[in-house]
Design a protein around this motif. Sequence first.
Motif, short mmCIF file in Angstrom:
data_model
loop_
_atom_site.label_atom_id
_atom_site.label_comp_id
_atom_site.label_asym_id
_atom_site.label_seq_id
_atom_site.Cartn_x
_atom_site.Cartn_y
_atom_site.Cartn_z
N ALA D 38 0.82 -1.21 0.00
CA ALA D 38 0.00 0.00 0.00
C ALA D 38 0.85 1.27 0.00
O ALA D 38 0.31 2.37 0.01
CB ALA D 38 -0.93 0.00 1.21
N GLN D 39 2.17 1.11 -0.03
CA GLN D 39 3.04 2.29 0.06
C GLN D 39 2.69 3.37 -0.96
O GLN D 39 2.55 4.54 -0.62
CB GLN D 39 4.51 1.85 -0.11
CG GLN D 39 5.52 2.96 0.00
CD GLN D 39 5.66 3.48 1.41
OE1 GLN D 39 5.32 2.79 2.37
NE2 GLN D 39 6.12 4.70 1.57
N GLY D 40 2.55 2.96 -2.22
CA GLY D 40 2.28 3.93 -3.27
C GLY D 40 0.92 4.59 -3.11
O GLY D 40 0.78 5.80 -3.27
N GLU D 41 -0.10 3.78 -2.77
CA GLU D 41 -1.45 4.34 -2.65
C GLU D 41 -1.56 5.26 -1.46
O GLU D 41 -2.28 6.26 -1.49
CB GLU D 41 -2.49 3.22 -2.56
CG GLU D 41 -2.54 2.32 -3.76
CD GLU D 41 -2.63 3.06 -5.07
OE1 GLU D 41 -1.62 3.06 -5.81
OE2 GLU D 41 -3.67 3.67 -5.36
N MET D 42 -0.84 4.93 -0.37
CA MET D 42 -0.85 5.83 0.79
C MET D 42 -0.17 7.14 0.42
O MET D 42 -0.60 8.23 0.85
CB MET D 42 -0.16 5.16 1.99
CG MET D 42 -1.04 4.11 2.64
SD MET D 42 -0.17 3.05 3.81
CE MET D 42 0.15 4.20 5.13
N ALA D 43 0.89 7.06 -0.38
CA ALA D 43 1.57 8.28 -0.83
C ALA D 43 0.62 9.12 -1.69
O ALA D 43 0.55 10.35 -1.54
CB ALA D 43 2.83 7.92 -1.61
N THR D 44 -0.13 8.47 -2.57
CA THR D 44 -1.09 9.20 -3.41
C THR D 44 -2.14 9.88 -2.54
O THR D 44 -2.47 11.06 -2.74
CB THR D 44 -1.78 8.23 -4.38
OG1 THR D 44 -0.78 7.52 -5.10
CG2 THR D 44 -2.67 8.98 -5.36
N LEU D 105 -8.10 -0.13 -0.48
CA LEU D 105 -8.87 0.82 0.31
C LEU D 105 -8.44 2.26 -0.02
O LEU D 105 -9.29 3.12 -0.30
CB LEU D 105 -8.65 0.54 1.80
CG LEU D 105 -9.37 1.49 2.75
CD1 LEU D 105 -10.87 1.37 2.58
CD2 LEU D 105 -8.99 1.19 4.20
N PHE D 106 -7.14 2.52 -0.01
CA PHE D 106 -6.70 3.90 -0.24
C PHE D 106 -6.96 4.31 -1.69
O PHE D 106 -7.27 5.47 -1.96
CB PHE D 106 -5.23 4.07 0.13
CG PHE D 106 -5.06 4.21 1.62
CD1 PHE D 106 -5.49 5.35 2.27
CD2 PHE D 106 -4.53 3.19 2.37
CE1 PHE D 106 -5.38 5.47 3.64
CE2 PHE D 106 -4.41 3.30 3.74
CZ PHE D 106 -4.84 4.44 4.37
#
Lengths: 235, 388, 414, 293
Positions: D38-44, D105-106
């Motif tokens: 989820a690293q990328g989606e949390m960053a987005t 989710l993100f």
Amino acid sequence: MLELRDIVVRYGPVVAVDRVSIRVEEQQVVALLGANGAGKTTVLKAISGLLPCASGDIAWGGGVISKLPPHRIVRAGICQVPEGREVFAGLSVYDNLRLGAYLRRNRHAVRSDIDRMYEYFPVLAERRDQAAGTLSGGEQQMLVIARALMSSPAMLLLDEPSLGLAPLVVQQVFSILRRICDDMRLSVLLVEQDAETALSIASYAYVLEAGRVVVEGSSVAMQGDESLRRSYLGY
Amino acid sequence: MPRKQALICLVAVTAVALAGCSSKKAGSSSEDGVTSTTIHLGAVSPQSGASASFGDVTTGIKAYFDYTNAAGGINGRKIDFTVLDDAYDPSKTVPQTEKLVTQDKVFAITGNVGTKTSQAVYQRLNTEKVPSIMASGDPTMVSPILPYIFEGLAPLDADINEQIAYVKATYPGKKVGFLAENNDSATNELSLLTPAFGSLLVKQSTFLLTDPDLSSQIVALKNAGAQVIIFNGVPKYLALAVSEARGQNWQVPFISNNASVDSSFLSTAGAQADGVVTVTGFKTDPADPEVVKANDILKQYAPSITPGPLSQEGLAVGQIVVAALKAAGKDLTRSSFLSALNATNISSGVFIGQATMSPTKHNPYGCEQALQVKSGVLAPIGDVTCGS
Amino acid sequence: MRSVLHGHPRLVGLVISALVTWLLNEVLFPTPLNGYLVVLFAYVGGVVVARLSRGDHRYAALGPLVPLVFLAQNSIGVTELTQILILAIAALGLDLITGWTGQLNLAQGIFIGLGAYVTAILASKHGWPILLTLPLAGLVAAAAGLLLGVLALRFDGVYLAVLTSAVALAGPVLLLHYKSITNGVNGIIVNQPQPPGAFADWLDTDQWGYYVTVVMAIIAVCISWNLLSGRIGRALRALRDSPIAAKGIGVDLTRYKVLAFAVGSFWAGLAGGLYAMTIGFVSADSFGLFYSIQFLTIIVVGGLSTISGAFVGAVVIYELSTNVQTIGFATTVNGVALSIPQAAVYAILLILVVIFAPKGIIGIFSDKSDWSRLTQRLRGGHNRSTDVVQAQADRPPIVRLDAPEDPHPAITSY
Amino acid sequence: MHLDLQLITSGLAIGSVYGSIALGLVLIYRSTGILNFAQGEMATFSTYIGWSFVVSVGMPYWVGFLLAVLAAFLLGAVVERVAIRPVQNQPHLTVVIVTLGLFLLFNALSLKFWHSDVRPFRSPFPSGSVHVLGTYISWVSIGIFGVSLISMAFVGIVFRFTKVGLAMRAVTSNPMASALMGISNGRILSLGWGLSAAVGAIAGMLAANRLLLDPNMMQGVLLYAFAAAVIGGMTSPVGAVIGGLVMGVTNALVSSVSWIGSDLSLAATFIVLVLILLVRPQGLFGRQIEVRV
């Protein structure tokens, strides 16, 4: 003073420790003896907060600590040397020692304590920059003891320090240990299968069988009772 | 042990064989989906996943249906529109479409979005005799004509022919580079560009929707000596391509496909957007009364989205469906609806020119117009061309 | 009664779960019930019966399969159930690789794609009968899986995850590139086969595809079951539970790891063939990384290293990802109704299932769970854990070797 | 020739974006032992928070930027507490599935709150490019590169020289022993997630101008960032950044080979990755420690 009052510890439905009561006075060395699987390690884990007590409580220094998480128990001055030489394998010996003093804020004192540990265990000084996982079994055992002492505890819980070590190394470790206990005025709860060695350093002992205390008494009395030695202590 | 297992397998297979002696399933019937007060319509579109933005088409359709319902409905009936999600995955489109047909018993499919997902269902919908309007723009689904299958988006080949005509007229003899998303519409476009430009088409460069930037594609086109770039893709990648080219100080003209020059492109590309040419079968002048009306409907009934080419085209699909439902009369059946669709002739909407369909033409559009971005606004250049 | 049935608990489980399904479908819910709900009920029924009759819950894996055949009659969700079974067959394969031999594989989807292309190309371009192409689809995927399995031996953990995701990313790109074979991005349309001869009167195309899939699923379960309950199964279990010990007793780690990849990919390829047959359209970009990841969630949510887990997981994940609805609230902000979008509901449910059933849904029914204790009690069987507790009640007195007045003489004081 | 140089500089530019996301992956992997999908989606998601502060609320750029980084830190810590800690002691695969759930989710939340349109988000760096050696390098890329180096140094310093970093390494190495050292494992894990999310937010906000902000902005990047982290050995911040640059340049160079071209470049890049790993299975900067039992 550490006092366990009728503690019960369960693994799921299985009762591993059943109403055990143990007292360790200030600066006293107490041994907890018994065969493999008797529940000795479970008792230590319960004291350290790694396992919850189903009932009973643990008193230490005037307060009850049986509901505290492990890091609060260390802060209260009880430090455990876990069984099986649980070093931080990828970290250097020096970093392992620094972690022992994680809760201490006085950097100067920490540095001088590290030097003191290097005095007690010269071999650690030689290997200070080596990854802890690369040490020999005896060296790792020394490291975990030194690491625990770095938190400057009032009480040390020692779990099978002799396990898997050559007899000569065991003698070495225990002689250093006795010296340290005297120097640092520590209380010690020592879990051992090797009853003979343990009784030589402890003043009082409990014998655990199937999660229960079956015998307790002074080391002298235990060493003198041959039938007890035969049936429970195996020497 | 093995014997027991073999026995179980045998029992299981026998059970299957026995159950095979069951009746054929009911399928759909001509009266499905219409009651005295409602008309049940359905569509499958991506609502989640990487292609969720395509779902704006069904959002636009739904906005027009809601608008129609609010204005009193159709011949006393209100439209009940069910949109199911397939995340742009054909293996979900088939069951979801089947669910609409056999379980929800929709009267018609109005606006299944996407090419590969529509490819997976259009033949079975025709077999099941469900009037269906696909929203893909892919010409293969309506040629040859299948009686129950219609197309709701502007045909891709009309867009492409307009692009070709513009480039040939404006940049005669210039070397052409083709930059496109690696998908079926690009393949389709290439098959028209190759005969049109011959050796002048010096390079084709493709990208995937997982590519974070287009720097290597732009370098490759520049290296090949392209002097004009024909683009086929979504707004984001057009903006990436333009900014990458301008960043390398390369002032090459871009001729893009329909729908990629939208408000998000204009705002992200900023000043760099100026000069980009696009073609469209839809009205873009924000002052045009049809566009004003469309945007008002979208703002009122689809407040969660920003009006754009996809939602406007969806709105147009809704308009055609509603017109046909009205024309089919009070006694609505699938055959009367089909006849009405085949007689579609709407003179004004967000589309350019007229929307007409006939038993031999199942795509309502055909008129195209080239536009150019000037000071951040799209302005028409040249005349409207209709038919091929 | 029990003595008569003794020895055939699985059959009892199957028959009863079939009956449960029939009842649910025809009597209790005369209005069409979603197919998957029926299957879930039937599964639970099968498990309960299998347990009550002292069978192992794993044998109830076949439970949902048999009742499935009755569902087609109701015409509800045949295409959906077909796709769920196809997912389950491929998940069964992935479970062999990831669940049983512990190799994190993010490329299962591309093997399905491979199988789908084999079937599509042979059937559409060369006119083969589709049923004949299915084993071939499996074999081609198995060959590719063998290659990947050999390569995977060099990697572990995160590195294997990246290797396999590289394959999952590169696979569709390569399939798209070789247009002459795969028809590129335009994909291949497969004409769905009509039921042959005698079946044509009773079944339509979808139902025929469905029955073929059911039979394939049964074959897959039977073969996997045979494989895993025998010598290989014991070796794999040993390998999974204690790799070092297994090596010590002579289990050939390398061989089984590669074997798992080959067999697991075979099921994926077969599932791919069925995909091509039942969807009727194959295009490489349908088989990307996210498609592959879906299978990982299936086996974890269903329950690792269980045959039934693949099926339960397939039902749950498919339904979560397609049939979950947006949750709306009455409150509005600026005229827009507050709601949790469908994809977020799916994500939240997925996380909750994993948190509350970390051993998967099958794990809820496993031996150490509350559920199993409940059924044990229902059967009036012995419960060892209560025995332990009861035995603690009386304890012998502690022997004290010293006078109780001063048991802890301090060494020194300060 | 100068165009090949352009390819390399373009590759380095995008590579530094990969590297900066890989840094967050390394931070979480090293402090909690988890591969965070989820690293990328949390960053987005954090980038959108920053966008809302700057564009919707109208705050000055750097104020919005700092608030978003702070919000990302809290988000990371909360995510760890709510979703990761309950499965901390479960098999690795279970935790992976939770991070996949967080990914979905993100992504869904970004799509819900900000919709799918691409949004302009200005860069703090000047627009335009520098012309060096016949190649054009945009100031934005130079800025991203510079900040990724600063992030790298920050992460490296945290791990090597701070007590918190030491505790992070201890918790991953041996959670039981670290608890016995008086380390609150939970707090350290939350901190690791928080820091990682903050590093991701910085990368996301700076890269948003170049990648263009939409809910799927980081999906393509994430795959390369994984590869970058793995090439770098999963635990080395320097390795992550260099891994990112290697991936960026490799991708640019293979796409210029005529028989590979841009449509096969993804496949070719990952084949190069696999080849690198075959030669050095522990990555370029990974150390293999022989542990005596």
